[in-house]
Design an enzyme around this catalytic site. Structure first.
Site, PDB file in Angstrom:
ATOM      1  N   ASP A 153       0.824  -1.214   0.000  1.00 34.37           N
ATOM      2  CA  ASP A 153       0.000   0.000   0.000  1.00 34.37           C
ATOM      3  C   ASP A 153       0.859   1.267   0.000  1.00 34.37           C
ATOM      4  O   ASP A 153       1.944   1.296   0.577  1.00 34.37           O
ATOM      5  CB  ASP A 153      -0.895  -0.019   1.252  1.00 34.37           C
ATOM      6  CG  ASP A 153      -2.014   0.994   1.143  1.00 34.37           C
ATOM      7  OD1 ASP A 153      -2.318   1.463   0.021  1.00 34.37           O
ATOM      8  OD2 ASP A 153      -2.597   1.350   2.189  1.00 34.37           O
ATOM      9  N   GLY A 154       0.348   2.297  -0.655  1.00 41.11           N
ATOM     10  CA  GLY A 154       1.006   3.601  -0.598  1.00 41.11           C
ATOM     11  C   GLY A 154       1.607   4.066  -1.909  1.00 41.11           C
ATOM     12  O   GLY A 154       2.232   5.131  -1.965  1.00 41.11           O
ATOM     13  N   GLY A 156       0.109   5.173  -4.630  1.00 40.57           N
ATOM     14  CA  GLY A 156      -0.525   6.393  -5.129  1.00 40.57           C
ATOM     15  C   GLY A 156      -0.005   7.626  -4.405  1.00 40.57           C
ATOM     16  O   GLY A 156       0.380   8.622  -5.031  1.00 40.57           O
ATOM     17  N   ARG A 157       0.057   7.523  -3.075  1.00 43.36           N
ATOM     18  CA  ARG A 157       0.532   8.671  -2.277  1.00 43.36           C
ATOM     19  C   ARG A 157       1.989   8.973  -2.581  1.00 43.36           C
ATOM     20  O   ARG A 157       2.393  10.130  -2.688  1.00 43.36           O
ATOM     21  CB  ARG A 157       0.357   8.376  -0.772  1.00 43.36           C
ATOM     22  CG  ARG A 157      -1.055   8.625  -0.275  1.00 43.36           C
ATOM     23  CD  ARG A 157      -1.249   8.047   1.104  1.00 43.36           C
ATOM     24  NE  ARG A 157      -1.389   6.595   1.055  1.00 43.36           N
ATOM     25  CZ  ARG A 157      -1.229   5.796   2.096  1.00 43.36           C
ATOM     26  NH1 ARG A 157      -0.900   6.277   3.271  1.00 43.36           N
ATOM     27  NH2 ARG A 157      -1.392   4.499   1.982  1.00 43.36           N
ATOM     28  N   ARG A 166      -0.140   9.514  -9.512  1.00 42.19           N
ATOM     29  CA  ARG A 166      -0.325   8.240  -8.801  1.00 42.19           C
ATOM     30  C   ARG A 166       0.308   7.089  -9.588  1.00 42.19           C
ATOM     31  O   ARG A 166       0.905   6.179  -9.017  1.00 42.19           O
ATOM     32  CB  ARG A 166      -1.831   7.968  -8.612  1.00 42.19           C
ATOM     33  CG  ARG A 166      -2.500   8.888  -7.587  1.00 42.19           C
ATOM     34  CD  ARG A 166      -3.988   8.512  -7.418  1.00 42.19           C
ATOM     35  NE  ARG A 166      -4.158   7.109  -7.111  1.00 42.19           N
ATOM     36  CZ  ARG A 166      -4.055   6.601  -5.883  1.00 42.19           C
ATOM     37  NH1 ARG A 166      -3.810   7.382  -4.858  1.00 42.19           N
ATOM     38  NH2 ARG A 166      -4.224   5.296  -5.676  1.00 42.19           N
ATOM     39  N   HIS A 224       2.883   3.637  -8.894  1.00 44.26           N
ATOM     40  CA  HIS A 224       2.743   2.208  -9.206  1.00 44.26           C
ATOM     41  C   HIS A 224       3.998   1.674  -9.903  1.00 44.26           C
ATOM     42  O   HIS A 224       4.452   0.569  -9.620  1.00 44.26           O
ATOM     43  CB  HIS A 224       1.510   1.970 -10.076  1.00 44.26           C
ATOM     44  CG  HIS A 224       0.223   2.265  -9.347  1.00 44.26           C
ATOM     45  ND1 HIS A 224      -0.062   1.712  -8.120  1.00 44.26           N
ATOM     46  CD2 HIS A 224      -0.832   3.059  -9.653  1.00 44.26           C
ATOM     47  CE1 HIS A 224      -1.246   2.144  -7.705  1.00 44.26           C
ATOM     48  NE2 HIS A 224      -1.724   2.970  -8.618  1.00 44.26           N
ATOM     49  N   ARG A 282     -11.621   2.617  -8.756  1.00 47.78           N
ATOM     50  CA  ARG A 282     -10.632   3.666  -9.089  1.00 47.78           C
ATOM     51  C   ARG A 282     -10.871   4.235 -10.486  1.00 47.78           C
ATOM     52  O   ARG A 282     -11.534   3.595 -11.315  1.00 47.78           O
ATOM     53  CB  ARG A 282      -9.226   3.058  -9.046  1.00 47.78           C
ATOM     54  CG  ARG A 282      -8.885   2.622  -7.659  1.00 47.78           C
ATOM     55  CD  ARG A 282      -7.463   2.161  -7.543  1.00 47.78           C
ATOM     56  NE  ARG A 282      -7.228   1.924  -6.135  1.00 47.78           N
ATOM     57  CZ  ARG A 282      -6.076   2.057  -5.512  1.00 47.78           C
ATOM     58  NH1 ARG A 282      -5.006   2.395  -6.192  1.00 47.78           N
ATOM     59  NH2 ARG A 282      -5.974   1.848  -4.237  1.00 47.78           N
ATOM     60  N   LEU A 317      10.344 -20.869  -5.372  1.00 50.94           N
ATOM     61  CA  LEU A 317       9.440 -19.921  -4.695  1.00 50.94           C
ATOM     62  C   LEU A 317       8.107 -19.905  -5.437  1.00 50.94           C
ATOM     63  O   LEU A 317       8.091 -19.857  -6.669  1.00 50.94           O
ATOM     64  CB  LEU A 317      10.062 -18.505  -4.737  1.00 50.94           C
ATOM     65  CG  LEU A 317       9.136 -17.347  -4.355  1.00 50.94           C
ATOM     66  CD1 LEU A 317       8.785 -17.389  -2.871  1.00 50.94           C
ATOM     67  CD2 LEU A 317       9.790 -15.997  -4.679  1.00 50.94           C
ATOM     68  N   ARG A 321      -5.322  -1.963   8.456  1.00 52.88           N
ATOM     69  CA  ARG A 321      -6.522  -2.773   8.200  1.00 52.88           C
ATOM     70  C   ARG A 321      -6.185  -3.886   7.220  1.00 52.88           C
ATOM     71  O   ARG A 321      -5.122  -3.860   6.589  1.00 52.88           O
ATOM     72  CB  ARG A 321      -7.678  -1.895   7.675  1.00 52.88           C
ATOM     73  CG  ARG A 321      -7.339  -1.091   6.457  1.00 52.88           C
ATOM     74  CD  ARG A 321      -8.562  -0.327   5.912  1.00 52.88           C
ATOM     75  NE  ARG A 321      -8.146   0.642   4.914  1.00 52.88           N
ATOM     76  CZ  ARG A 321      -8.105   1.954   5.094  1.00 52.88           C
ATOM     77  NH1 ARG A 321      -8.474   2.496   6.244  1.00 52.88           N
ATOM     78  NH2 ARG A 321      -7.707   2.744   4.120  1.00 52.88           N
ATOM     79  N   SER A 381      -8.338  -4.952   4.619  1.00 56.53           N
ATOM     80  CA  SER A 381      -8.876  -4.664   3.279  1.00 56.53           C
ATOM     81  C   SER A 381      -9.293  -5.911   2.497  1.00 56.53           C
ATOM     82  O   SER A 381      -8.947  -6.068   1.326  1.00 56.53           O
ATOM     83  CB  SER A 381      -7.860  -3.864   2.465  1.00 56.53           C
ATOM     84  OG  SER A 381      -7.568  -2.654   3.104  1.00 56.53           O
ATOM     85  N   GLU A 393       1.494 -13.350  11.972  1.00 54.69           N
ATOM     86  CA  GLU A 393       2.048 -12.198  12.683  1.00 54.69           C
ATOM     87  C   GLU A 393       1.928 -11.001  11.740  1.00 54.69           C
ATOM     88  O   GLU A 393       2.346 -11.077  10.583  1.00 54.69           O
ATOM     89  CB  GLU A 393       3.528 -12.439  13.040  1.00 54.69           C
ATOM     90  CG  GLU A 393       3.779 -13.719  13.827  1.00 54.69           C
ATOM     91  CD  GLU A 393       3.086 -13.724  15.187  1.00 54.69           C
ATOM     92  OE1 GLU A 393       2.881 -12.639  15.762  1.00 54.69           O
ATOM     93  OE2 GLU A 393       2.754 -14.832  15.667  1.00 54.69           O
TER      94      GLU A 393
HETATM   95  C1  FPP Z   1      -1.819   0.058  -3.404  1.00 54.44           C
HETATM   96  O1  FPP Z   1      -1.380   1.393  -3.378  1.00 54.44           O
HETATM   97  C2  FPP Z   1      -1.280  -0.623  -4.540  1.00 54.44           C
HETATM   98  C3  FPP Z   1      -2.023  -1.186  -5.519  1.00 54.44           C
HETATM   99  C4  FPP Z   1      -3.494  -1.135  -5.587  1.00 54.44           C
HETATM  100  C5  FPP Z   1      -1.369  -1.840  -6.620  1.00 54.44           C
HETATM  101  C6  FPP Z   1      -0.194  -2.671  -6.286  1.00 54.44           C
HETATM  102  C7  FPP Z   1       0.674  -2.678  -7.448  1.00 54.44           C
HETATM  103  C8  FPP Z   1       2.029  -2.635  -7.465  1.00 54.44           C
HETATM  104  C9  FPP Z   1       2.890  -2.780  -6.282  1.00 54.44           C
HETATM  105  C10 FPP Z   1       2.766  -2.398  -8.688  1.00 54.44           C
HETATM  106  C11 FPP Z   1       2.651  -3.299  -9.723  1.00 54.44           C
HETATM  107  C12 FPP Z   1       2.363  -4.682  -9.463  1.00 54.44           C
HETATM  108  C13 FPP Z   1       1.963  -5.427 -10.460  1.00 54.44           C
HETATM  109  C14 FPP Z   1       1.621  -6.834 -10.198  1.00 54.44           C
HETATM  110  C15 FPP Z   1       1.903  -4.861 -11.801  1.00 54.44           C
HETATM  111  P1  FPP Z   1      -2.474   2.541  -3.494  1.00 54.44           P
HETATM  112  O2  FPP Z   1      -2.570   2.933  -4.927  1.00 54.44           O
HETATM  113  O3  FPP Z   1      -3.725   2.104  -2.846  1.00 54.44           O
HETATM  114  O4  FPP Z   1      -1.783   3.689  -2.691  1.00 54.44           O
HETATM  115  P2  FPP Z   1      -2.502   4.835  -1.864  1.00 54.44           P
HETATM  116  O5  FPP Z   1      -3.017   4.190  -0.606  1.00 54.44           O
HETATM  117  O6  FPP Z   1      -1.385   5.785  -1.592  1.00 54.44           O
HETATM  118  O7  FPP Z   1      -3.582   5.407  -2.722  1.00 54.44           O
END
Ligand code: FPP
Length: 224
Positions: free
Chosen positions: A12-13, A15-16, A25, A29, A63, A122, A178, A180, A191
């Site tokens: 997570d994170g 976008g920010r 955003r 990614h 989104r 893996l 959380r 989600s 853990e």
């Molecule tokens: C959550 O950050 C991230 C995602 C919804 C996408 C996860 C994707 C990647 C790590 C990159 C690419 C992976 C693949 C498999 C192509 P968020 O956008 O919710 O961030 P925010 O909470 O800051 O809005």
């Protein structure tokens, strides 16, 4: 010391991070994918057998279309360019979630799963269009259909994670505490590590700190 067999991550994170450093955003990614590649390599080094990644939830369809398209293009390019490399590294790729994307992406996902099916260094479980509540409801339906008795063992076999041991660790970056709708059944005794850093800033040192902490935790599983 605890043995570490399975790590699950909510990345997570992105976008920010993108907005903070690059004003977009989507750039977040892209940077998140780089972090992911580093963490995959470290997971191999540490001889961990399963890595489960939350890449796109059933709720992420809310989104903006532009962001969704960007994410799936990123995934498509990643798989097209890296599947040989993953295969050489003896990585097995499994998709959990419902494959209802474009037929091009569906076929690509299926072919990557087939190509890497026999690998055993893996296993990466990529959660795409994944939602735990949906998975649980489907598991109940399956169990009813095969008319087997309702117990943990039979139920586990009906999940998309059948035959995969439960995660030992869940890591969630992005300073949010959380789950989600991620692996609600499977995380019962994991853990959990909530990390303040945004996913693109998460690095091998952070990962190793968590692994070190995990190894020394006393896991009771309800016992004393
Ligand atoms: C959550 O950050 C991230 C995602 C919804 C996408 C996860 C994707 C990647 C790590 C990159 C690419 C992976 C693949 C498999 C192509 P968020 O956008 O919710 O961030 P925010 O909470 O800051 O809005």
């Amino acid at each position: 010391m605890n043995h570490l067999n399975h790590v699950a991550i909510i990345m997570d994170g992105n976008g920010r991070w993108g907005l903070k450093y690059k004003k977009s955003r989507n750039e977040g990614h892209k940077a998140g994918l780089k972090s992911l590649e580093e963490i995959i390599n470290e997971t191999i080094k540490k001889n961990i057998k399963y890595l489960t990644l939350y890449a796109f939830s059933t709720e992420n369809w809310k989104r903006p279309k532009k962001e969704i398209n960007y994410l799936f293009n990123l995934l498509e390019n990643f798989l097209q360019n890296k599947i040989e490399d993953l295969n050489k590294k003896n990585i097995k790729l499994k998709i959990i979630g419902v494959k209802n994307f474009s037929s091009k992406l569906n076929n690509l996902l299926i072919s990557c799963e087939r190509k890497t099916n026999k690998n055993n260094k893996l296993q990466i479980n990529l959660a795409l269009n994944y939602g735990s509540k949906y998975e649980l409801i489907n598991a109940f339906k399956k169990l009813r259909k095969i008319n087997k008795s309702i117990n943990e063992k039979n139920f586990q076999k009906c999940l998309q994670t059948a035959n995969i041991p439960d995660p030992d660790i869940l890591i969630r970056t992005g300073n949010t505490q959380r789950l989600s709708n991620f692996l609600l059944w499977q995380l019962a005794y994991s853990e959990i590590f909530f990390i303040k850093k945004l996913w693109p800033d998460f690095n091998i040192r952070d990962y190793n700190n968590i692994i070190r902490k995990f190894k020394s935790i006393k896991r009771n599983f309800g016992n004393v």
